[in-house]
Every structure is written in structure tokens, then in C-alpha cells.
Design an enzyme around this catalytic site. Structure first.
Site, PDB file in Angstrom:
ATOM      1  N   GLY B  31       0.837  -1.191   0.000  1.00 43.94           N
ATOM      2  CA  GLY B  31       0.000   0.000   0.000  1.00 43.94           C
ATOM      3  C   GLY B  31       0.871   1.240   0.000  1.00 43.94           C
ATOM      4  O   GLY B  31       1.948   1.245   0.604  1.00 43.94           O
ATOM      5  N   TYR B  32       0.400   2.288  -0.658  1.00 46.11           N
ATOM      6  CA  TYR B  32       1.192   3.506  -0.789  1.00 46.11           C
ATOM      7  C   TYR B  32       0.733   4.561   0.205  1.00 46.11           C
ATOM      8  O   TYR B  32      -0.434   4.957   0.222  1.00 46.11           O
ATOM      9  CB  TYR B  32       1.134   4.007  -2.238  1.00 46.11           C
TER      10      TYR B  32
END
Lengths: 161, 161
Positions: B31-32
Site C-alpha cells: 500500500g502507498y
């Protein structure tokens, strides 16, 4: 350590309080790695340690996480903060039983002195009566957020009022 | 660990190679946290560990730094990646003496299978002859960068050609 909901008030001082002239101070170098909406990722270096901090504010989710960095890693990440750095010395004092951080900025922000007070809850924040020498309150003003200062420098008086 | 200059080529496979059907696989959640120009800050979780990775590409400075995260910290940071996550399983194999990572995506990216090969230098990268089953090369295509996939999902065929 999660700081949970951070409630603070911020003031711009006209000058460094006499009481702090000989107080212990910590040199802080702070640079922003990534600014993305309500999330910021910054590197903070003091003579004692380097830390990566991820802060997310606004909305329902508030997060502040700190991660210790080794020297080599801190050096590598610091490289990525060019153009988004600031330099200050921090002194702390107590006012009305509360801890106040007084940050004196240098470099492009030379002359700026900011006091920050952290509170346990909103009630305490509201009832705090700042002493006269606290100067102008800038709580919540984006122009005085460190991330903004690091990119745009000192707010112009007209804008800051 | 700094990876220095990372030279890789990337291919979209039509299907998972038979040779990998029973290979050991690692489930990866990615996930960013922050996407800011050439800098990305991501959280990657596997059953064994969680890591924060700061990647900076493009321009003269290339940096990739990984930092181990504790479970509580990983959970807190993961919260901030909503809407920018992807899920895949990774298998590795050797082709022509080179290590190839084969990533099979799930969720919104279901059906996508990507092979990545890392090289020691540009010369090795240029001289690599991909086997026919490697399918279509997408090296350098922004639409196939993980950060883009996590936000925009599968590229449309027209756009990807």
C-alpha cells in the site's frame, strides 16, 4: 509511539524570551521526503538521533509514527529532501504548568520564533490564556506549518494576518 | 540496504508458467502512504514481516531504503494507504541464470501476471533474450508501475499497447 490526537496551539513570538537565553537547546534539521495531501513524511535530525516521521492529519484518521534511522539511512534519505528543509533550535520551558517548545529558525527562516503548546484535551486547549509575550496566535494557519515554511519560506505579513 | 541503480525489465505474462504451479509463494500486500513526484513511500506486508520502503527514481539520485516495521506500527501506517493498495503472490524462478520474480495479482488487478528480471548492469539488461512465454514487455511503462496499478487498476489494452 502514536501520539493519538495531538492538540496544540502555536504562536509567533517577537523575540526569544529572556528566561530562555541560556536554556539548553537542541539543534534540529528537518526535511520533507514526501508531501501528499494530508500525509507528510519527514526526516528529523538532531545531534543525538535521526528519525523518520509519518504524519497524517485532517479527516477522521490522525496518525503520527516515528521510526529511528541509522546514520547511513538518514544520510541517504536526507538527500531526497532538498528544497524542503528547515533548521531550528528548540528550547523548552513551562508556562502555567504546561510544556512549551520555543523554536528559533535559521537560514531562510531566520528571525522566526514560534512557541508551541501541547494539550491533553480540547478543554485544556481552549482554557489556556497565553501570556502577552506569546505574540500572535497562528494555530491552524497553513502558512506556519513546518511543511509550508520549508517549501515557501517566511509568510508575508499581509498573508499571515 | 541501498539497491543503488536498479536495472530491471518487466513483462506481462499470459498465464502462470507451469513450472511455477507448485513453487513456494509469498503473499504480498502493498500500500502507498505517499506519492510525491519521483518519491514513493510504501508499506509492504508479507506473512513474515512488514517493511516501509522509500523509493526515489528518475533524475540523478536513485534511492531505495527499507525499514523494518513492528506490527502495531505497520497496522497504523497501513490505515493510511486506503485506495492505494494491491495484493499479489510472488514466486521466483531462474531463467538463463537470472532470478525472475513472477507476481500474480488479485483483487481489482485479478488476472494480471507480471515477470520482473533484475540485472547487474545495462549491458546484461540489453542482451537478455526473453523466452516467448514472457509475453509483452512493459519495461518503463508508467501504467504498469505498482504505484499506478494500486491507484488506477488494470491498464486498458488500448492504453497499454
Amino acid at each position: 509511539m502514536p501520539i493519538g490526537t495531538e492538540i496544540e496551539r502555536k504562536f509567533v513570538l517577537g523575540e526569544l524570551p529572556q528566561a530562555l537565553a541560556f536554556a539548553r537547546r537542541t539543534a534540529i534539521l528537518q526535511g520533507y521526503l514526501a508531501l501528499d495531501g494530508d500525509t507528510e513524511v519527514r526526516v528529523r535530525r538532531t545531534p543525538a538521533a535521526a528519525k523518520l516521521t509519518i504524519k497524517h492529519g485532517g479527516g477522521e484518521v490522525r496518525v503520527e509514527e516515528e521510526i529511528a534511522l541509522g546514520t547511513r539511512q538518514a544520510d541517504a534519505l536526507w538527500e531526497l529532501t532538498e528544497g524542503r528543509r528547515l533548521q531550528k533550535t528548540r528550547r523548552t520551558m513551562r508556562v502555567d504548568g504546561l510544556e512549551v517548545s520555543v523554536d528559533q529558525y535559521f537560514g531562510e527562516l531566520d528571525g522566526l520564533i514560534v512557541a508551541e503548546v501541547e494539550f491533553d484535551d480540547e478543554q485544556a486547549a481552549r482554557s489556556f490564556m497565553p501570556p502577552a509575550w506569546f505574540g500572535r496566535e497562528v494555530t491552524g494557519q497553513a502558512a506556519y506549518a513546518n511543511r509550508t515554511l520549508s517549501v515557501h519560506g517566511l509568510p508575508q505579513e499581509g498573508r499571515a494576518g
